[in-house]
Design an enzyme around this catalytic site. Structure first.
Site, PDB file in Angstrom:
ATOM      1  N   ALA A   6     -11.591  20.779 -16.975  1.00 28.87           N
ATOM      2  CA  ALA A   6     -11.229  21.374 -18.273  1.00 28.87           C
ATOM      3  C   ALA A   6     -12.108  22.572 -18.630  1.00 28.87           C
ATOM      4  O   ALA A   6     -11.669  23.477 -19.341  1.00 28.87           O
ATOM      5  CB  ALA A   6     -11.308  20.312 -19.363  1.00 28.87           C
TER       6      ALA A   6
ATOM      7  N   ASN B  89     -14.396  22.764  -8.783  1.00 28.46           N
ATOM      8  CA  ASN B  89     -13.327  22.328  -9.675  1.00 28.46           C
ATOM      9  C   ASN B  89     -13.994  22.062 -11.020  1.00 28.46           C
ATOM     10  O   ASN B  89     -14.544  20.976 -11.257  1.00 28.46           O
ATOM     11  CB  ASN B  89     -12.629  21.074  -9.153  1.00 28.46           C
ATOM     12  CG  ASN B  89     -11.427  20.696 -10.016  1.00 28.46           C
ATOM     13  OD1 ASN B  89     -11.256  21.227 -11.125  1.00 28.46           O
ATOM     14  ND2 ASN B  89     -10.609  19.781  -9.533  1.00 28.46           N
TER      15      ASN B  89
HETATM   16  C1  DQA Z   1      -7.861  20.068 -12.937  1.00 22.98           C
HETATM   17  C2  DQA Z   1      -6.879  20.755 -13.898  1.00 22.98           C
HETATM   18  C3  DQA Z   1      -7.501  20.940 -15.263  1.00 22.98           C
HETATM   19  O1  DQA Z   1      -6.586  21.589 -16.131  1.00 22.98           O
HETATM   20  C4  DQA Z   1      -7.846  19.589 -15.863  1.00 22.98           C
HETATM   21  O2  DQA Z   1      -8.490  19.750 -17.097  1.00 22.98           O
HETATM   22  C5  DQA Z   1      -8.646  18.734 -14.945  1.00 22.98           C
HETATM   23  C6  DQA Z   1      -8.359  18.751 -13.507  1.00 22.98           C
HETATM   24  C7  DQA Z   1      -7.221  19.790 -11.573  1.00 22.98           C
HETATM   25  O3  DQA Z   1      -7.986  19.558 -10.639  1.00 22.98           O
HETATM   26  O4  DQA Z   1      -5.998  19.760 -11.442  1.00 22.98           O
HETATM   27  O5  DQA Z   1      -9.476  17.958 -15.388  1.00 22.98           O
HETATM   28  O6  DQA Z   1      -8.959  20.943 -12.735  1.00 22.98           O
END
Ligand code: DQA
Length: 138
Positions: A74, A71
């Site tokens: 951003a 994950n």
């Molecule tokens: C994220 C979604 C991204 O757009 C965001 O910047 C995050 C978390 C998610 O797990 O939903 O920080 O990766």
């Protein structure tokens, strides 16, 4: 089987950060439950707010581990460097998101990870990580 979960920026704040989107649980609590549920997996966890540290970790594990659950938060939407790192390693990567990025702002619809990932799982809350793990186990 050796699997690592790599979390990118601001995910250290899970539990406190925008709970209406990301929930109330900390990642550490969730990770402990995953380890207990899948004792047969050598499961590791790494989090960084720094793009270069995420790239270094991908290089470190990316020729040896059986799977990477990433994950990139951003950085998903901005990082050509992380995208290139995934191209350069041999361990398959599953991109995950807690939220359904496709139902959010337009800039979240772009991913530099997805073209080089084995698959993408988004929108199932923290369960997204478990679904990615199951994808490696099946
Ligand atoms: C994220 C979604 C991204 O757009 C965001 O910047 C995050 C978390 C998610 O797990 O939903 O920080 O990766």
């Amino acid at each position: 089987m050796k699997i690592i979960i790599i979390n990118g920026p601001n995910l250290n704040l899970l539990g406190k950060r925008e709970p209406e989107i990301y929930g109330n649980a900390t990642f550490e609590e969730y990770f402990k439950k995953l380890q207990q549920k899948y004792p047969q997996v050598q499961l590791q966890y790494f989090q960084s707010n720094i793009e270069g540290e995420i790239i270094d970790k991908l290089h470190e594990v990316g020729f040896d581990f059986d799977g990477i659950i990433l994950n990139a938060a951003a950085y998903t939407h901005t990082s050509i460097g992380i995208g290139d790192a995934i191209k350069g390693i041999t361990t398959p990567v599953v991109e995950v998101h807690i939220s359904n990025v496709h139902s959010r702002e337009d800039f979240r619809h772009v991913s530099y990870i997805a073209p080089n990932a084995k698959g993408v799982i988004a929108g199932f809350g923290l369960k997204s990580y478990e679904l990615a793990l199951q994808a490696f186990l099946d």
